[in-house]
Enzyme design. Sequence first.
Site, short mmCIF file in Angstrom:
data_model
loop_
_atom_site.label_atom_id
_atom_site.label_comp_id
_atom_site.label_asym_id
_atom_site.label_seq_id
_atom_site.Cartn_x
_atom_site.Cartn_y
_atom_site.Cartn_z
CD GLN A 153 44.80 22.89 31.39
OE1 GLN A 153 45.34 23.98 31.58
NE2 GLN A 153 45.38 21.92 30.70
CG HIS A 208 48.61 24.38 34.98
ND1 HIS A 208 49.77 24.88 34.46
CD2 HIS A 208 47.93 23.87 33.93
CE1 HIS A 208 49.81 24.69 33.15
NE2 HIS A 208 48.69 24.08 32.80
CD GLU A 224 44.71 30.31 31.12
OE1 GLU A 224 45.85 30.47 30.66
OE2 GLU A 224 44.49 29.79 32.23
CG HIS A 225 42.76 26.88 29.06
ND1 HIS A 225 43.39 27.04 30.28
CD2 HIS A 225 43.70 27.07 28.11
CE1 HIS A 225 44.67 27.31 30.08
NE2 HIS A 225 44.89 27.33 28.77
CG ASP A 257 48.19 24.24 27.98
OD1 ASP A 257 47.81 25.38 27.68
OD2 ASP A 257 47.88 23.68 29.05
CG HIS A 311 45.62 72.53 21.06
ND1 HIS A 311 46.29 72.71 22.23
CD2 HIS A 311 45.52 71.18 20.87
CE1 HIS A 311 46.59 71.53 22.75
NE2 HIS A 311 46.14 70.59 21.94
#
Length: 428
Positions: free
Chosen positions: A250, A253, A318-319, A352, A411
């Site tokens: 990862q 990335h 995230e992961h 992924d 109202h």
Amino acid sequence: MIRYLKSAPSQQDAADADRKVRQTVEGILDDVAQRGDEAVRDLSTRFDKWEPDAFRLTQDQIDELIASLPAQVIGDITFAQAQIRRFAQAQLGTIRDLEIETLPGVRLGHRNIPVASVGCYIPGGRYPMVASAHMSVLTAKVAGVKRVIACTPPLAGKAPAATIAAMSMAGADEIYVLGGIQAVAAMAIGTKTIKPVDMLVGPGNAFVAEAKRQLYGRVGIDLFAGPTETLIIADDTADAEMCATDLLGQAEHGPTSPAILLTTSTRIASQIEAEIERQLTRLATADVASVAWRDHGQVILCDTEQEMLEEADRIASEHVQVLTHNPRWFLENMTNYGALFLGKQTNVAFGDKVIGTNHTLPTKKAARYTGGLWVGKFIKTCTYQEVDDAASAMVGEYCSRLCAIENFAGHKEQADLRVRRYGGRNTV
């Protein structure tokens, strides 16, 4: 006790970089809003050196690109899309319309209505993200979105054939070879040649993510996305080789992608640096992964599983890969994560690319309050009410008194009118 053996740097540099990105994006969005297609073309030429006769591909062009690909590539895309479609359809099956009579004569309900049009951004550059077409275009179509358009940047001066094939096979109604802020702006703001959409989805670099953030409100978005994050939770049943492989998998990335090892194993904690260095010597993307690990990698040593759980929920990654003797304990107890990958047999790459769950997930601690992209993100749950005469008068009396407490005269009159009309009384 929790010990931080390798810590992330100060956030000040990141804040300074974010400020520059915000200013750049703001100027480009204004330009597209004012000059439309002319601005989009100028920006495409400037950033991607891409100036075709038209950014939108014709069906003949799409068919030609698909035909240029090996049968194995088409087969692999077909397999991946079948998995993502199957899971998305199962998720859709959990979403139900509702109608209930809450009181005699009072019917309340909700309908689940797909968003009318969605724009999907599919990243390119060094990593042409073919899988993002499945995750966004296909999922939107399963949700029932009628118009789905997709943009991706050129690759080495050409339309990226595999990405275009994935977009088309996923069901995109319009496909554009157009990248960056200009693509996101064109989809959201609209131009003479690109009709605007109601929602933007898909990952992208810092500029694309910031463009989505600034456009939120004008259109809906899937979520606010930052650099990809990964967290490895490991005990003594794991090993340094697998931990390092999954961290670097990862970290490649981008140079700002956080990669964190959270472990109760002093053995793995002491071995991880050497193992990462060993693997970097043969990793083709080491130029990126090494920087991410150097600047944003962390090693956190805990005494107990409970400490790992608390720290993992604080990080809200995230992961999250769970390489422990009982991975499902974390499934049962952990609350802040984008996606969990349970056990040594799975990994983030499966999620992924192919296994079926969606890879567009929350970053920057957003997992504290949202999940990732799924069919439900493309669906509006809209309520309605229907009331008969007697119920209108009865509810109206309560409503009138409650409006009076709040000094809402208009109202109150709405309620009073129903009481007069349907309750057979002159006043409340």
